[in-house]
Motif scaffolding. Structure first.
Motif, PDB file in Angstrom:
ATOM      1  N   SER A   1     -28.945 -48.526 -59.619  1.00 10.87           N
ATOM      2  CA  SER A   1     -28.910 -47.263 -58.895  1.00 10.87           C
ATOM      3  C   SER A   1     -30.336 -46.825 -58.570  1.00 10.87           C
ATOM      4  O   SER A   1     -31.288 -47.187 -59.264  1.00 10.87           O
ATOM      5  N   ILE A   2     -30.494 -46.017 -57.516  1.00  9.55           N
ATOM      6  CA  ILE A   2     -31.830 -45.486 -57.208  1.00  9.55           C
ATOM      7  C   ILE A   2     -32.170 -44.310 -58.118  1.00  9.55           C
ATOM      8  O   ILE A   2     -33.295 -43.800 -58.085  1.00  9.55           O
TER       9      ILE A   2
ATOM     10  N   GLY B   1     -38.940 -41.022 -49.590  1.00  8.20           N
ATOM     11  CA  GLY B   1     -38.825 -42.463 -49.443  1.00  8.20           C
ATOM     12  C   GLY B   1     -37.589 -42.926 -48.710  1.00  8.20           C
ATOM     13  O   GLY B   1     -37.461 -44.122 -48.411  1.00  8.20           O
ATOM     14  N   LEU B   2     -36.664 -41.980 -48.417  1.00 12.68           N
ATOM     15  CA  LEU B   2     -35.413 -42.383 -47.775  1.00 12.68           C
ATOM     16  C   LEU B   2     -35.069 -41.565 -46.534  1.00 12.68           C
ATOM     17  O   LEU B   2     -34.448 -42.081 -45.603  1.00 12.68           O
ATOM     18  N   HIS B   3     -35.402 -40.282 -46.522  1.00 11.66           N
ATOM     19  CA  HIS B   3     -35.033 -39.405 -45.412  1.00 11.66           C
ATOM     20  C   HIS B   3     -35.844 -39.779 -44.173  1.00 11.66           C
ATOM     21  O   HIS B   3     -37.026 -40.114 -44.271  1.00 11.66           O
ATOM     22  N   SER B   4     -35.202 -39.701 -43.009  1.00 12.39           N
ATOM     23  CA  SER B   4     -35.893 -40.103 -41.777  1.00 12.39           C
ATOM     24  C   SER B   4     -37.130 -39.257 -41.502  1.00 12.39           C
ATOM     25  O   SER B   4     -38.038 -39.680 -40.785  1.00 12.39           O
TER      26      SER B   4
ATOM     27  N   TRP C   1     -25.579 -38.599 -55.380  1.00  9.73           N
ATOM     28  CA  TRP C   1     -26.626 -39.601 -55.577  1.00  9.73           C
ATOM     29  C   TRP C   1     -26.021 -40.991 -55.704  1.00  9.73           C
ATOM     30  O   TRP C   1     -26.609 -41.985 -55.256  1.00  9.73           O
ATOM     31  N   GLY C   2     -24.837 -41.085 -56.295  1.00 12.86           N
ATOM     32  CA  GLY C   2     -24.151 -42.365 -56.362  1.00 12.86           C
ATOM     33  C   GLY C   2     -23.818 -42.887 -54.978  1.00 12.86           C
ATOM     34  O   GLY C   2     -23.991 -44.083 -54.680  1.00 12.86           O
TER      35      GLY C   2
ATOM     36  N   LYS D   1     -25.116 -46.532 -50.263  1.00 15.42           N
ATOM     37  CA  LYS D   1     -25.589 -46.697 -48.881  1.00 15.42           C
ATOM     38  C   LYS D   1     -26.872 -47.522 -48.839  1.00 15.42           C
ATOM     39  O   LYS D   1     -27.056 -48.361 -47.952  1.00 15.42           O
ATOM     40  N   VAL D   2     -27.758 -47.269 -49.787  1.00 11.10           N
ATOM     41  CA  VAL D   2     -29.004 -48.039 -49.843  1.00 11.10           C
ATOM     42  C   VAL D   2     -28.703 -49.515 -50.048  1.00 11.10           C
ATOM     43  O   VAL D   2     -29.308 -50.391 -49.412  1.00 11.10           O
ATOM     44  N   TRP D   3     -27.743 -49.807 -50.924  1.00 11.19           N
ATOM     45  CA  TRP D   3     -27.394 -51.201 -51.197  1.00 11.19           C
ATOM     46  C   TRP D   3     -26.723 -51.874 -50.001  1.00 11.19           C
ATOM     47  O   TRP D   3     -26.797 -53.095 -49.848  1.00 11.19           O
TER      48      TRP D   3
END
Length: 543
Positions: free
Chosen positions: A335-336, A456-459, A491-492, A497-499
């Motif tokens: 998980s992140i 680190g993730l938001h556009s 967050w899960g 989505k990241v994966w």
């Protein structure tokens, strides 16, 4: 002698013997009571010495970018604590903390008889002034952006923070020295520079001296009180003087601890862990860092633009093998949001660990489907392009430098030539900001995931690898979600989505260590490494 006479004779003898015994017993001196030897009274030292890897930037948490709990946390006290498991909101420097169910207000109730170390009363109004100074002065002034207004009720002795939106990330700040009150009038009189070397707070100690490049020494605040519910001592600490030495060299810190010249060291280097664990005079305390070290790829490169290739890399990386290779000083994560961070979801962690477990065969199949074939030297090629790239790592981090060859060999097993490049830790961030990297081993570390991952993730984040509307929407929702359970679920979803894209591959959280002499007792450490010294004592050893 007749039988009857014989019986009388035996009875007479028995009676005579019994009489003699009674007389003898009556004349015998009484038995002396044997007193148990008294246990020697345990004596404790009045001085406590710790060593940390870096010199402090200053003592005013409102002026520095890095705080040290063994200094800043001793000079002033945060209003609240997250408890030893980071799952509670508990009073610390105030009498009570109450968060509204909708998360839009936080009420602090103050003790009537609590003072700063210069005997100025710590009132709701004084804390309000301290927060206002933070918002004007601190490099992290944005911490209090959700606060629309603060109101004081003198009769109830409360300060209420009114929020424009729920700000769960604020709890991390309010449970640290950043959120602790400082005496604003003293700061104005002394000037910022002097105040940053001799901060007036409401902590268990006051500054005595700061010798640049060497140490700080602090003296006990005998009038100190707090309201921590999980410690026994809520008044003045058990030792009168505290010295914190700055010892950047790991070998020297360890040597000083083993020699008995310091009572505690932080930042125990992993290469000395076994030595300390085998030393009978030393106790090692482990905790999990609130970080997620992760691989990030430049997915715009030809090598990494195919999702199948990125998934193959994710499946080829064997976290347990790396864990063994670095002597178990990491905890594999998928998980992140790491296990020691707020709003970690164990269910998501378990699901992702099962779904993306190490699978070399599937990784090789995915690469073949993507059109990559082994060359004569075993390295993959496609359309005349060799699969080689630079993997940048933090050369200052011993775990990273030890793990890097393991990454290299695991990627080589699927036909990739990863060339390790050690960089300065600060330079890694610049590489991402300037989009000047191929693959990088990065680290995010903060108790609140909402304080790091949006960047680190938001556009709109400075370090985001993409523009991803779905992740943006989830991030916007989670940072203002007041309910922890719902927050963990969101967050899960973000982790899942990241994966799906595999541009970022979570790898591990660091296990960190504090070491103390065996005669140190009463230390409390939270799951993420917060140190509480209220009950700490140092036994005299007679050396």
């Amino acid at each position: 002698m007749s039988y009857l006479k014989n019986r009388y004779w035996i009875a007479a003898v028995a009676l005579l013997v019994a009489s003699v015994m009674v007389v003898a017993a009556g004349c015998a001196p009484p038995e002396e009571e044997v007193e148990e030897p008294e246990e020697p009274e345990v004596e404790y030292r009045d001085e406590f010495t710790a060593a940390i890897p870096s010199e402090i930037q200053g003592t005013d948490p409102q002026q520095v970018t890095t705080i040290y709990g063994l200094v800043d946390g001793m000079l002033t006290t945060a209003p609240m604590s997250l408890g030893l498991d980071n799952d509670e909101i508990l009073p610390y420097g105030v009498a009570d903390v109450e968060v509204a169910e909708d998360g839009l207000s936080i009420v602090f109730t103050f003790d009537e008889d609590r003072y700063f170390s210069n005997d100025v009363p710590l009132t709701p109004e004084a804390y309000k002034r301290s927060v206002e100074r933070y918002r004007e002065l601190s490099p992290y002034a944005f911490d209090f952006d959700p606060v629309e207004d603060m109101t004081v009720d003198e009769e109830a002795n409360t300060l209420t923070m009114h929020l424009s939106e729920p700000g769960p990330g604020m709890f991390v700040v309010l449970a640290s020295a950043y959120g602790a009150p400082v005496e604003v009038e003293a700061a104005a009189e002394m000037g910022e520079d002097e105040f940053n070397r001799d901060t007036i707070g409401c902590g268990p100690f006051t500054m005595q001296e700061w010798v640049d490049g060497s140490h700080v020494t602090m003296t006990r605040n005998d009038d100190y009180t707090d309201n921590l519910p999980f410690v026994e001592n809520n008044e003045a600490f058990h030792f009168q003087e505290m010295t914190v030495r700055f010892i950047p060299e790991g070998f020297t810190r360890v040597s000083e601890l083993r020699a008995g010249n310091v009572d505690m060291i932080t930042g125990v280097p992993s290469e000395y862990l076994e030595t300390l664990e085998e030393d009978p005079e030393v106790d090692v305390h482990a905790y999990l860092n609130s970080n997620v070290r992760h691989i990030q790829m430049d997915y715009k490169m030809d090598l990494f633009d195919d999702p199948k290739v990125r998934e193959a890399i994710a499946l080829a990386l064997d976290r347990e093998h790396i864990q063994r290779g670095v002597d178990e000083v990491i905890e594999p994560v998928f998980s992140i949001v790491g296990p020691a961070m707020l709003r970690h979801s164990p269910d998501t962690e378990e699901q992702l660990a099962e779904q993306y477990a190490h699978d070399l065969e599937t990784a090789q199949d995915l690469l073949a489907e993507a059109g990559w074939e082994p060359g004569d030297d075993g390295i993959l090629t496609k359309d005349g392009q060799r699969f080689e790239f630079e993997l940048a790592i933090n050369g200052d981090n011993p775990i990273d430098t030890t793990a890097a060859p393991l990454f290299q060999s695991q990627l080589e097993a699927i036909g990739m030539d990863a060339q390790i490049r050690e960089r300065d830790g600060r330079y890694l961030r610049e590489m991402i900001e300037e989009d000047d990297f191929e693959m990088i081993l990065r680290n995010w570390s903060w108790l609140d995931p909402g304080g790091v991952w949006p960047a680190g993730l938001h556009s709109e984040g400075a370090l985001a690898p993409w523009s991803h509307p779905e992740i943006d929407e989830l991030l916007d929702a989670v940072v203002v979600e007041a309910d922890d359970e719902l927050g963990a679920q969101i967050w899960g979803e973000i982790s899942e989505k990241v994966w799906e894209h595999n541009v970022i591959i979570p790898m591990w959280s660091d296990r960190l260590f504090v070491a103390t002499r065996h005669n140190v007792e009463g230390l409390h450490i939270s799951v993420s490494g917060a140190l509480y010294l209220n009950d700490l004592r140092i036994q005299e050893t007679g050396d």
